[in-house]
Design a protein around this motif. Structure first.
Motif, mmCIF file in Angstrom:
data_model
loop_
_atom_site.group_PDB
_atom_site.id
_atom_site.type_symbol
_atom_site.label_atom_id
_atom_site.label_comp_id
_atom_site.label_asym_id
_atom_site.label_seq_id
_atom_site.Cartn_x
_atom_site.Cartn_y
_atom_site.Cartn_z
ATOM 1 N N LYS A 87 8.366 10.452 -4.496
ATOM 2 C CA LYS A 87 8.798 9.177 -3.918
ATOM 3 C C LYS A 87 10.208 9.265 -3.325
ATOM 4 N N TRP A 134 2.545 1.946 -3.361
ATOM 5 C CA TRP A 134 1.636 2.478 -4.379
ATOM 6 C C TRP A 134 1.287 3.938 -4.132
ATOM 7 N N GLU A 135 1.337 4.393 -2.882
ATOM 8 C CA GLU A 135 0.965 5.773 -2.565
ATOM 9 C C GLU A 135 1.964 6.747 -3.183
ATOM 10 N N ASP A 136 1.452 7.745 -3.883
ATOM 11 C CA ASP A 136 2.315 8.706 -4.561
ATOM 12 C C ASP A 136 3.164 9.532 -3.601
ATOM 13 N N GLU A 194 0.833 -1.209 0.000
ATOM 14 C CA GLU A 194 0.000 0.000 0.000
ATOM 15 C C GLU A 194 0.869 1.260 0.000
ATOM 16 N N TRP A 205 3.241 -0.256 -11.689
ATOM 17 C CA TRP A 205 3.826 0.383 -10.509
ATOM 18 C C TRP A 205 5.180 0.993 -10.830
ATOM 19 N N MET A 263 8.222 -6.097 -4.458
ATOM 20 C CA MET A 263 7.026 -5.868 -5.268
ATOM 21 C C MET A 263 6.972 -6.834 -6.452
ATOM 22 N N SER A 315 0.764 -5.629 -12.933
ATOM 23 C CA SER A 315 0.687 -4.635 -11.862
ATOM 24 C C SER A 315 2.070 -4.097 -11.532
ATOM 25 N N ARG A 348 4.813 4.045 -12.780
ATOM 26 C CA ARG A 348 4.233 5.105 -11.939
ATOM 27 C C ARG A 348 5.275 5.748 -11.034
#
Length: 83
Positions: free
Chosen positions: A62, A16-18, A13, A52, A40, A48, A55
């Motif tokens: 990050k 994935w959070e920016d 989680e 990721w 990951m 996925s 992203r």
């Protein structure tokens, strides 16, 4: 540290959070950025993982040292509003 299912879920989680920097994950769980990438890759689906990586690659928020002063916390002010 033993990685329980709850901890694994939280790491994914946070990854994935920016606005959650890699350094926060390292501080909380002792996992470096390169270890997180391997983590990951092993735990989420291939598609996925590709999404990721695309992203987070080059995302300024990050990395703590690259963030602007206007990013002062790990989440957006509207992210956890009570409805």
């Amino acid at each position: 540290m033993e990685i329980t299912q709850e901890i694994e879920s939280r790491i994914i989680e946070m990854a994935w959070e920016d606005r959650t920097p890699f350094e926060a994950i390292t501080l909380q769980f002792g996992i470096s950025e390169s270890e997180l990438i391997r983590f990951m890759r092993a735990r989420i689906k291939k598609g996925s993982f590709k999404l990721w990586r695309a992203r987070v690659s080059g995302r300024v928020t990050k990395h703590t040292k690259l963030r602007g002063n206007n990013v002062s916390r790990g989440y957006c002010p509207t992210q956890y509003k009570h409805r």
